[in-house]
Design a protein around this motif. Sequence first.
Motif, PDB file in Angstrom:
ATOM      1  N   GLY A 161     -15.212  -9.342   3.676  1.00 34.23           N
ATOM      2  CA  GLY A 161     -14.491  -9.689   4.898  1.00 34.23           C
ATOM      3  C   GLY A 161     -13.118  -9.059   5.034  1.00 34.23           C
ATOM      4  N   SER A 162     -12.709  -8.233   4.074  1.00 31.43           N
ATOM      5  CA  SER A 162     -11.358  -7.638   4.144  1.00 31.43           C
ATOM      6  C   SER A 162     -11.299  -6.477   5.128  1.00 31.43           C
ATOM      7  CB  SER A 162     -10.923  -7.147   2.759  1.00 31.43           C
ATOM      8  OG  SER A 162     -11.689  -6.009   2.370  1.00 31.43           O
ATOM      9  N   GLN A 169      -7.645  -1.364  -0.647  1.00 28.66           N
ATOM     10  CA  GLN A 169      -7.096  -2.559  -0.034  1.00 28.66           C
ATOM     11  C   GLN A 169      -6.192  -2.197   1.141  1.00 28.66           C
ATOM     12  OE1 GLN A 169      -4.934  -4.555  -3.116  1.00 28.66           O
ATOM     13  NE2 GLN A 169      -3.402  -2.953  -3.343  1.00 28.66           N
ATOM     14  N   LYS A 170      -5.888  -3.214   1.953  1.00 23.92           N
ATOM     15  CA  LYS A 170      -4.997  -2.985   3.087  1.00 23.92           C
ATOM     16  C   LYS A 170      -3.573  -2.755   2.584  1.00 23.92           C
ATOM     17  CE  LYS A 170      -7.556  -6.196   6.070  1.00 23.92           C
ATOM     18  NZ  LYS A 170      -7.438  -7.430   6.897  1.00 23.92           N
ATOM     19  N   ARG A 171      -2.792  -2.087   3.404  1.00 18.83           N
ATOM     20  CA  ARG A 171      -1.367  -1.922   3.082  1.00 18.83           C
ATOM     21  C   ARG A 171      -0.523  -2.423   4.243  1.00 18.83           C
ATOM     22  NH1 ARG A 171       0.732   2.320   5.955  1.00 18.83           N
ATOM     23  NH2 ARG A 171      -0.762   3.892   6.702  1.00 18.83           N
ATOM     24  N   THR A 172       0.705  -2.819   3.954  1.00 16.49           N
ATOM     25  CA  THR A 172       1.619  -3.281   4.992  1.00 16.49           C
ATOM     26  C   THR A 172       1.985  -2.134   5.909  1.00 16.49           C
ATOM     27  OG1 THR A 172       2.530  -4.964   3.518  1.00 16.49           O
ATOM     28  CG2 THR A 172       3.841  -4.374   5.442  1.00 16.49           C
ATOM     29  N   CYS A 173       1.946  -2.392   7.190  1.00 23.07           N
ATOM     30  CA  CYS A 173       2.249  -1.352   8.178  1.00 23.07           C
ATOM     31  C   CYS A 173       3.703  -0.902   8.017  1.00 23.07           C
ATOM     32  CB  CYS A 173       2.019  -1.888   9.584  1.00 23.07           C
ATOM     33  SG  CYS A 173       2.437  -0.711  10.903  1.00 23.07           S
ATOM     34  N   GLU A 201       0.532   1.076  15.657  1.00 25.64           N
ATOM     35  CA  GLU A 201       0.013   1.576  14.385  1.00 25.64           C
ATOM     36  C   GLU A 201      -1.019   0.623  13.793  1.00 25.64           C
ATOM     37  OE1 GLU A 201      -0.257   4.405  11.333  1.00 25.64           O
ATOM     38  OE2 GLU A 201       0.905   4.512  13.173  1.00 25.64           O
ATOM     39  N   CYS A 202      -0.730  -0.700  13.855  1.00 28.99           N
ATOM     40  CA  CYS A 202      -1.615  -1.696  13.227  1.00 28.99           C
ATOM     41  C   CYS A 202      -2.268  -2.622  14.243  1.00 28.99           C
ATOM     42  CB  CYS A 202      -0.847  -2.522  12.206  1.00 28.99           C
ATOM     43  SG  CYS A 202       0.488  -3.503  12.945  1.00 28.99           S
ATOM     44  N   ILE A 209      -5.589  -0.351   7.421  1.00 24.83           N
ATOM     45  CA  ILE A 209      -6.705  -0.025   6.520  1.00 24.83           C
ATOM     46  C   ILE A 209      -6.871   1.485   6.511  1.00 24.83           C
ATOM     47  CG2 ILE A 209      -9.171  -0.287   6.108  1.00 24.83           C
ATOM     48  CD1 ILE A 209      -9.072  -2.948   7.571  1.00 24.83           C
ATOM     49  N   ASP A 210      -6.577   2.104   5.389  1.00 26.38           N
ATOM     50  CA  ASP A 210      -6.702   3.558   5.283  1.00 26.38           C
ATOM     51  C   ASP A 210      -8.153   3.991   5.090  1.00 26.38           C
ATOM     52  OD1 ASP A 210      -3.922   4.199   5.527  1.00 26.38           O
ATOM     53  OD2 ASP A 210      -3.632   3.430   3.486  1.00 26.38           O
TER      54      ASP A 210
END
Length: 384
Positions: A161-162, A169-173, A201-202, A209-210
């Motif tokens: 579900g991520s 993993q996700k990164r902070t915008c 951007e996000c 999510i890259d």
Amino acid sequence: MAEKRDYYEVLGIEKGASEEEIKKAFRKMALKYHPDRNQGDKDAEEKFKEVNEAYSVLSDPEMRKKYDMFGFAGVDPTANAGQQGGYTQWTGGSFDGVDLGDIFGDFFGGGFGGGSARRRNAPQKGRDIQHSLKITFEEAAFGTTKTINVRKYVKCEKCSGSGAAPGTQKRTCSRCGGTGQINTVRNTLFGQMQTASTCPECNGTGQVIDTPCPDCHGTGQIMKNIKIEVRIPAGVDEGSVLPIRGQGEPGRNGGPNGDLYVVLAVSEHKLFQREGNDLYLDIPVSFTQAALGDDITVPTLEGKVSYKVPAGTQPGTVFRLRGKGITDVHGGRKGDLYVKVTLEVPTKLNSEQKKLIKEMGEKIGTDCYKKKSGWAQKLKDFFS
């Protein structure tokens, strides 16, 4: 697009209606416009959706409060779409002790003083879904268990579900610093005005999510057919709604799943008519049975029973069989069965049968017919 109607008008209730009145009105309107009863009727289908939308708002105390205060804008996240995600924030304080940031934050779905980003990134409950289920009259009366197939979004198993591909993993915008919004401050004659808009951007999530998950493409959810077991209690009726908690679509940001609402459609019975928990049945009897009395067989949902029709029973007489109706869905006593006697007059008589009936009629005096003799006296008085 047709203009939206007031939710209270849709359900046909007053603004101050109680929760029970709202629920009762919803069941009535959902039954009226149910797709199973209006197959192929696009207008009824739209009204059914309209009724469900109105009920979803008015049955939720918080949503109803916002709707009463601000109308559709208070409950529709797209009501401010014309501003393309932007709004103007007043940073000069409050009037008469009323915090305008709080008021307009609720009105526009948040955003004043950073509230929008906090709410956007906060846990959100998943979407509620609805499923129609048709059952038999007996299944409604005694209860049953059904397995239904529901096509809905579920949490992606591959990325848990991520939305990010396994191993990433996700990164902070970096553009908005994780707030989900871009703020611009300018000076005016009235003080500082701060304009906030959704971070491009996000998309307002505060995270990027890259490497998206290949199965869900970064959404964290996939569409899937799911089998769900539904326990139907005894006593349900046409239009009954069974809530199944947590079987709706997945929540976001760690929020709980939505709920599944199963709307029941009950088939009609060949013999019985239902009103509440009571059953009604018509049984034809002959002149001989009504005049002399007889033991007749009465069908019930639990089998047949014998009933003594007393001599001299009149057409339209209703007998009551206690406890032979439907069990109350909330528990407690059962309803009753009401049996109405209908007198059937013989047809296609041969000459011998006609002769016998005529002789019987001549031998039976008018004293045996109370209504007939009374009617004769009324006619005599009328014409005199």
